[in-house]
Design a protein around this motif. Structure first.
Motif, PDB file in Angstrom:
ATOM      1  N   PRO A 208       0.818  -1.218   0.000  1.00 17.39           N
ATOM      2  CA  PRO A 208       0.000   0.000   0.000  1.00 17.39           C
ATOM      3  C   PRO A 208       0.854   1.272   0.000  1.00 17.39           C
ATOM      4  N   SER A 209       0.457   2.209  -0.794  1.00 18.29           N
ATOM      5  CA  SER A 209       1.054   3.534  -1.011  1.00 18.29           C
ATOM      6  C   SER A 209       2.017   3.559  -2.197  1.00 18.29           C
ATOM      7  N   PHE A 210       2.380   2.404  -2.735  1.00 19.51           N
ATOM      8  CA  PHE A 210       3.260   2.383  -3.901  1.00 19.51           C
ATOM      9  C   PHE A 210       2.481   2.280  -5.215  1.00 19.51           C
ATOM     10  N   GLU A 211       1.162   2.229  -5.133  1.00 19.79           N
ATOM     11  CA  GLU A 211       0.329   2.086  -6.333  1.00 19.79           C
ATOM     12  C   GLU A 211       0.643   3.124  -7.420  1.00 19.79           C
ATOM     13  N   PRO A 212       0.878   4.402  -7.080  1.00 22.70           N
ATOM     14  CA  PRO A 212       1.176   5.377  -8.139  1.00 22.70           C
ATOM     15  C   PRO A 212       2.429   5.048  -8.954  1.00 22.70           C
ATOM     16  N   LYS A 213       3.301   4.237  -8.404  1.00 21.06           N
ATOM     17  CA  LYS A 213       4.541   3.868  -9.101  1.00 21.06           C
ATOM     18  C   LYS A 213       4.322   2.736 -10.118  1.00 21.06           C
ATOM     19  N   LEU A 214       3.159   2.093 -10.074  1.00 19.13           N
ATOM     20  CA  LEU A 214       2.854   0.990 -10.991  1.00 19.13           C
ATOM     21  C   LEU A 214       2.215   1.556 -12.258  1.00 19.13           C
ATOM     22  N   ILE A 215       2.985   2.328 -12.968  1.00 19.98           N
ATOM     23  CA  ILE A 215       2.513   3.092 -14.123  1.00 19.98           C
ATOM     24  C   ILE A 215       1.898   2.171 -15.173  1.00 19.98           C
ATOM     25  N   GLY A 216       0.659   2.481 -15.537  1.00 22.95           N
ATOM     26  CA  GLY A 216      -0.041   1.745 -16.584  1.00 22.95           C
ATOM     27  C   GLY A 216      -0.769   0.510 -16.131  1.00 22.95           C
ATOM     28  N   ALA A 217      -0.611   0.132 -14.858  1.00 25.19           N
ATOM     29  CA  ALA A 217      -1.222  -1.104 -14.352  1.00 25.19           C
ATOM     30  C   ALA A 217      -2.652  -0.873 -13.894  1.00 25.19           C
ATOM     31  N   THR A 218      -3.433  -1.938 -13.933  1.00 31.58           N
ATOM     32  CA  THR A 218      -4.717  -1.974 -13.249  1.00 31.58           C
ATOM     33  C   THR A 218      -4.418  -2.536 -11.872  1.00 31.58           C
ATOM     34  N   ILE A 219      -4.514  -1.697 -10.855  1.00 35.73           N
ATOM     35  CA  ILE A 219      -4.142  -2.077  -9.495  1.00 35.73           C
ATOM     36  C   ILE A 219      -5.249  -2.926  -8.869  1.00 35.73           C
ATOM     37  N   THR A 220      -4.842  -4.019  -8.229  1.00 39.00           N
ATOM     38  CA  THR A 220      -5.795  -4.851  -7.500  1.00 39.00           C
ATOM     39  C   THR A 220      -5.379  -4.888  -6.033  1.00 39.00           C
ATOM     40  N   ASP A 221      -6.259  -5.349  -5.196  1.00 42.95           N
ATOM     41  CA  ASP A 221      -5.968  -5.498  -3.780  1.00 42.95           C
ATOM     42  C   ASP A 221      -5.637  -6.952  -3.436  1.00 42.95           C
ATOM     43  N   GLU A 222      -5.429  -7.759  -4.462  1.00 44.25           N
ATOM     44  CA  GLU A 222      -5.137  -9.177  -4.254  1.00 44.25           C
ATOM     45  C   GLU A 222      -3.761  -9.367  -3.623  1.00 44.25           C
ATOM     46  N   ALA A 223      -3.574 -10.488  -2.946  1.00 42.12           N
ATOM     47  CA  ALA A 223      -2.295 -10.812  -2.323  1.00 42.12           C
ATOM     48  C   ALA A 223      -1.202 -10.993  -3.367  1.00 42.12           C
ATOM     49  N   VAL A 224      -1.553 -11.676  -4.444  1.00 40.52           N
ATOM     50  CA  VAL A 224      -0.626 -11.951  -5.542  1.00 40.52           C
ATOM     51  C   VAL A 224      -1.402 -11.867  -6.841  1.00 40.52           C
ATOM     52  N   VAL A 225      -0.756 -11.317  -7.852  1.00 42.33           N
ATOM     53  CA  VAL A 225      -1.361 -11.252  -9.174  1.00 42.33           C
ATOM     54  C   VAL A 225      -0.375 -11.834 -10.180  1.00 42.33           C
ATOM     55  N   ALA A 226      -0.838 -12.827 -10.926  1.00 44.03           N
ATOM     56  CA  ALA A 226      -0.059 -13.369 -12.038  1.00 44.03           C
ATOM     57  C   ALA A 226      -0.809 -12.989 -13.313  1.00 44.03           C
ATOM     58  N   ASP A 227      -0.220 -12.104 -14.090  1.00 41.56           N
ATOM     59  CA  ASP A 227      -0.816 -11.655 -15.347  1.00 41.56           C
ATOM     60  C   ASP A 227       0.181 -11.957 -16.456  1.00 41.56           C
ATOM     61  N   GLY A 228      -0.035 -13.076 -17.120  1.00 43.49           N
ATOM     62  CA  GLY A 228       0.918 -13.513 -18.138  1.00 43.49           C
ATOM     63  C   GLY A 228       2.232 -13.872 -17.479  1.00 43.49           C
ATOM     64  N   ASN A 229       3.309 -13.270 -17.975  1.00 44.48           N
ATOM     65  CA  ASN A 229       4.640 -13.586 -17.451  1.00 44.48           C
ATOM     66  C   ASN A 229       5.074 -12.631 -16.329  1.00 44.48           C
ATOM     67  N   VAL A 230       4.145 -11.811 -15.835  1.00 43.51           N
ATOM     68  CA  VAL A 230       4.454 -10.855 -14.771  1.00 43.51           C
ATOM     69  C   VAL A 230       3.700 -11.243 -13.495  1.00 43.51           C
ATOM     70  N   ILE A 231       4.470 -11.433 -12.413  1.00 49.03           N
ATOM     71  CA  ILE A 231       3.892 -11.820 -11.122  1.00 49.03           C
ATOM     72  C   ILE A 231       4.250 -10.734 -10.114  1.00 49.03           C
ATOM     73  N   THR A 232       3.227 -10.232  -9.402  1.00 49.06           N
ATOM     74  CA  THR A 232       3.469  -9.231  -8.365  1.00 49.06           C
ATOM     75  C   THR A 232       2.816  -9.676  -7.060  1.00 49.06           C
ATOM     76  N   GLY A 233       3.439  -9.289  -5.956  1.00 44.70           N
ATOM     77  CA  GLY A 233       2.923  -9.627  -4.634  1.00 44.70           C
ATOM     78  C   GLY A 233       2.816  -8.392  -3.763  1.00 44.70           C
ATOM     79  N   LYS A 234       1.952  -8.458  -2.777  1.00 45.86           N
ATOM     80  CA  LYS A 234       1.604  -7.301  -1.956  1.00 45.86           C
ATOM     81  C   LYS A 234       2.627  -6.961  -0.868  1.00 45.86           C
TER      82      LYS A 234
END
Length: 181
Positions: A124-150
């Protein structure tokens, strides 16, 4: 054997780095820690020193199946300031190979334009740095070959998502069961 590289910068989040390495190794993935500092010993955000397997300049990334960025501060900013790593991430992404970042570290992907038109999550609070992303509140997001965690409390979810991506859901479920998750 699948191969993962986990990058360590001064101020990295220890739980995210070590927890991820542990889970990947339990899943039969060769997980290599890489120091970007020029020294193998790297100090974490909470004063835990870790000895990396290799220095960035010594590593051969040609067989990398995934490149992983643990978060933490100032670790994430230090990763973001290291141009050779950013070039490597761009190359990995262009090859449609996996990249993963947790906590504050997805800011590196955002700055490189790697999150455009993708779902992503972060601390939380780093969302503005994820330029171009659709931000979710999920613990982990796997979108194609990109995986992000909270964040650090979700390191098992994050690492298991990487295991599932590289080795399949059955292996990830087996590792989770062994961890009593």
């Amino acid at each position: 054997m699948k191969k993962a590289f986990v990058f360590l910068a001064t101020g990295f989040e220890e739980t995210e780095a070590i927890g991820t390495v542990d889970v990947l190794r339990r899943g039969g993935i060769e997980a290599v820690t890489v120091s970007i500092t020029g020294a193998k010993q790297v100090s974490g955000a909470h004063g835990v020193d870790v000895v990396a397997d290799v220095l960035f300049t010594e590593a051969d990334f040609s067989e990398a199946d995934v490149l992983i960025l643990p978060g933490g501060m100032p670790g994430s900013n230090n990763l973001n300031a290291f141009e050779p790593l950013k070039e490597l991430l761009l190359e990995q992404y262009r090859k449609e190979k996996a990249i993963a970042a947790i906590c504050a570290a997805p800011l590196v992907f955002g700055g490189l334009g790697l999150l455009k038109n993708r779902k992503a999550t972060c601390y939380p609070s780093f969302e503005p740095k994820l330029i171009g992303a659709t931000i979710t509140d999920e613990a982990v997001v796997a979108d194609g070959n990109v995986i992000t965690g909270k964040g650090p409390g979700l390191v098992f979810d994050f690492a298991l998502a990487i295991v599932a991506h590289l080795k399949g859901e059955a292996v990830a479920e087996e590792v989770a069961a062994g961890l009593l998750l």
